[in-house]
Design a protein around this motif. Sequence first.
Motif, PDB file in Angstrom:
ATOM      1  N   HIS A 131      -4.213  -4.011   8.472  1.00 20.69           N
ATOM      2  CA  HIS A 131      -3.850  -4.011   7.052  1.00 20.69           C
ATOM      3  C   HIS A 131      -4.116  -2.646   6.418  1.00 20.69           C
ATOM      4  O   HIS A 131      -3.336  -2.191   5.568  1.00 20.69           O
ATOM      5  CB  HIS A 131      -4.664  -5.072   6.295  1.00 20.69           C
ATOM      6  CG  HIS A 131      -4.320  -6.475   6.665  1.00 20.69           C
ATOM      7  ND1 HIS A 131      -3.037  -6.953   6.678  1.00 20.69           N
ATOM      8  CD2 HIS A 131      -5.121  -7.529   6.996  1.00 20.69           C
ATOM      9  CE1 HIS A 131      -3.048  -8.235   7.013  1.00 20.69           C
ATOM     10  NE2 HIS A 131      -4.288  -8.608   7.216  1.00 20.69           N
ATOM     11  N   GLN A 135      -1.519  -0.442   4.137  1.00 22.13           N
ATOM     12  CA  GLN A 135      -1.863  -0.117   2.752  1.00 22.13           C
ATOM     13  C   GLN A 135      -1.838   1.393   2.529  1.00 22.13           C
ATOM     14  O   GLN A 135      -1.354   1.870   1.495  1.00 22.13           O
ATOM     15  CB  GLN A 135      -3.245  -0.692   2.421  1.00 22.13           C
ATOM     16  CG  GLN A 135      -3.716  -0.433   0.999  1.00 22.13           C
ATOM     17  CD  GLN A 135      -4.564   0.805   0.891  1.00 22.13           C
ATOM     18  OE1 GLN A 135      -5.336   1.110   1.789  1.00 22.13           O
ATOM     19  NE2 GLN A 135      -4.432   1.530  -0.206  1.00 22.13           N
ATOM     20  N   PRO A 157       1.074  -6.854   9.984  1.00 25.88           N
ATOM     21  CA  PRO A 157      -0.312  -6.382   9.860  1.00 25.88           C
ATOM     22  C   PRO A 157      -1.333  -7.467  10.171  1.00 25.88           C
ATOM     23  O   PRO A 157      -1.116  -8.653   9.905  1.00 25.88           O
ATOM     24  CB  PRO A 157      -0.397  -5.924   8.404  1.00 25.88           C
ATOM     25  CG  PRO A 157       0.696  -6.656   7.696  1.00 25.88           C
ATOM     26  CD  PRO A 157       1.786  -6.820   8.700  1.00 25.88           C
ATOM     27  N   LEU A 193       6.359  -6.166   1.835  1.00 24.40           N
ATOM     28  CA  LEU A 193       4.993  -5.651   1.820  1.00 24.40           C
ATOM     29  C   LEU A 193       4.787  -4.698   0.644  1.00 24.40           C
ATOM     30  O   LEU A 193       3.730  -4.709   0.003  1.00 24.40           O
ATOM     31  CB  LEU A 193       4.691  -4.936   3.135  1.00 24.40           C
ATOM     32  CG  LEU A 193       4.590  -5.817   4.386  1.00 24.40           C
ATOM     33  CD1 LEU A 193       4.622  -4.966   5.647  1.00 24.40           C
ATOM     34  CD2 LEU A 193       3.329  -6.673   4.347  1.00 24.40           C
ATOM     35  N   PHE A 237      -1.799 -10.142   4.366  1.00 18.26           N
ATOM     36  CA  PHE A 237      -1.838  -8.866   3.670  1.00 18.26           C
ATOM     37  C   PHE A 237      -2.288  -9.064   2.225  1.00 18.26           C
ATOM     38  O   PHE A 237      -3.058  -8.254   1.692  1.00 18.26           O
ATOM     39  CB  PHE A 237      -0.468  -8.208   3.716  1.00 18.26           C
ATOM     40  CG  PHE A 237      -0.435  -6.787   3.221  1.00 18.26           C
ATOM     41  CD1 PHE A 237      -1.302  -5.832   3.725  1.00 18.26           C
ATOM     42  CD2 PHE A 237       0.479  -6.402   2.249  1.00 18.26           C
ATOM     43  CE1 PHE A 237      -1.265  -4.517   3.283  1.00 18.26           C
ATOM     44  CE2 PHE A 237       0.521  -5.093   1.792  1.00 18.26           C
ATOM     45  CZ  PHE A 237      -0.354  -4.156   2.308  1.00 18.26           C
ATOM     46  N   TYR A 240      -6.005  -9.433   2.094  1.00 21.18           N
ATOM     47  CA  TYR A 240      -6.626  -8.116   2.238  1.00 21.18           C
ATOM     48  C   TYR A 240      -6.569  -7.343   0.924  1.00 21.18           C
ATOM     49  O   TYR A 240      -7.556  -6.743   0.499  1.00 21.18           O
ATOM     50  CB  TYR A 240      -5.942  -7.336   3.357  1.00 21.18           C
ATOM     51  CG  TYR A 240      -6.226  -5.862   3.337  1.00 21.18           C
ATOM     52  CD1 TYR A 240      -7.438  -5.363   3.807  1.00 21.18           C
ATOM     53  CD2 TYR A 240      -5.303  -4.958   2.811  1.00 21.18           C
ATOM     54  CE1 TYR A 240      -7.718  -4.000   3.776  1.00 21.18           C
ATOM     55  CE2 TYR A 240      -5.579  -3.600   2.772  1.00 21.18           C
ATOM     56  CZ  TYR A 240      -6.777  -3.133   3.251  1.00 21.18           C
ATOM     57  OH  TYR A 240      -7.056  -1.791   3.212  1.00 21.18           O
TER      58      TYR A 240
END
Length: 243
Positions: A131, A135, A157, A193, A237, A240
């Motif tokens: 992740h 990011q 991820p 994402l 994700f 996270y």
Amino acid sequence: MTTILVTGGTGTLGRLVTERLREGGHEVRVLSRKAEPYAVDLREGGPALDRAVEGVEAVVHCASTPRGGDERAARNLIGAARRAGVPHLVYISIVGVDRVPLGYYKAKHAVERLVEGSGLGWTVLRATQFHELVQQMLSTFARSPVMVLPAGVADQPIEVAEVADRLAGLAVRPPAGRVPDMGGPEVRTFPDLARAYLRATGRRRAVVSVPLAGKTYRAFRSGGHLAPEQAVGKGTFEEYLRR
């Protein structure tokens, strides 16, 4: 109690592997360029590396850098492990290193081959991108008013802590060769994402997908870095990002 050496033991993954092993009652030596008493640059090797591997039952090799030198570092580590008679070398690799012709992936694949031909007992685990990496990429894309993303590319991820759990478990078991890949729980398009990232950070950006050229892009677009059949990860994700 087992004595285990973790290379890259102060990094994102290595730090968690170290924690898991110590929680399990094992003695862990942390090797990195600046972590005493096992401060070693694996690309240079030397007597300090020999001292680090002496008497350990397993080495978990997490140290890696896209800036180059992974193959030289692996050769030095394997040489020291042979001299010390280390029975088990565990290596963390990336899903798709044999399918995506990215320079860093090629280096990781070359290290896999070195590990497999080392003459040591070995285990290799491949995982999809953490992740944190996704990011970081999206953060870079979001610096502009328009997020320009590679068209047709998805990602999968995975939570780094879950990979650390798996590596720690493999380190205390007999060598297993190439074990099943670890993929994150979902295959997600990059625009999907990106929008999750923008929502979590409270930013407003236009999201535009642009086709690219080249073998590496085609390999990513075809999903060479994905493992949908091994979507064993649990943490998403969004979870996270909320942390």
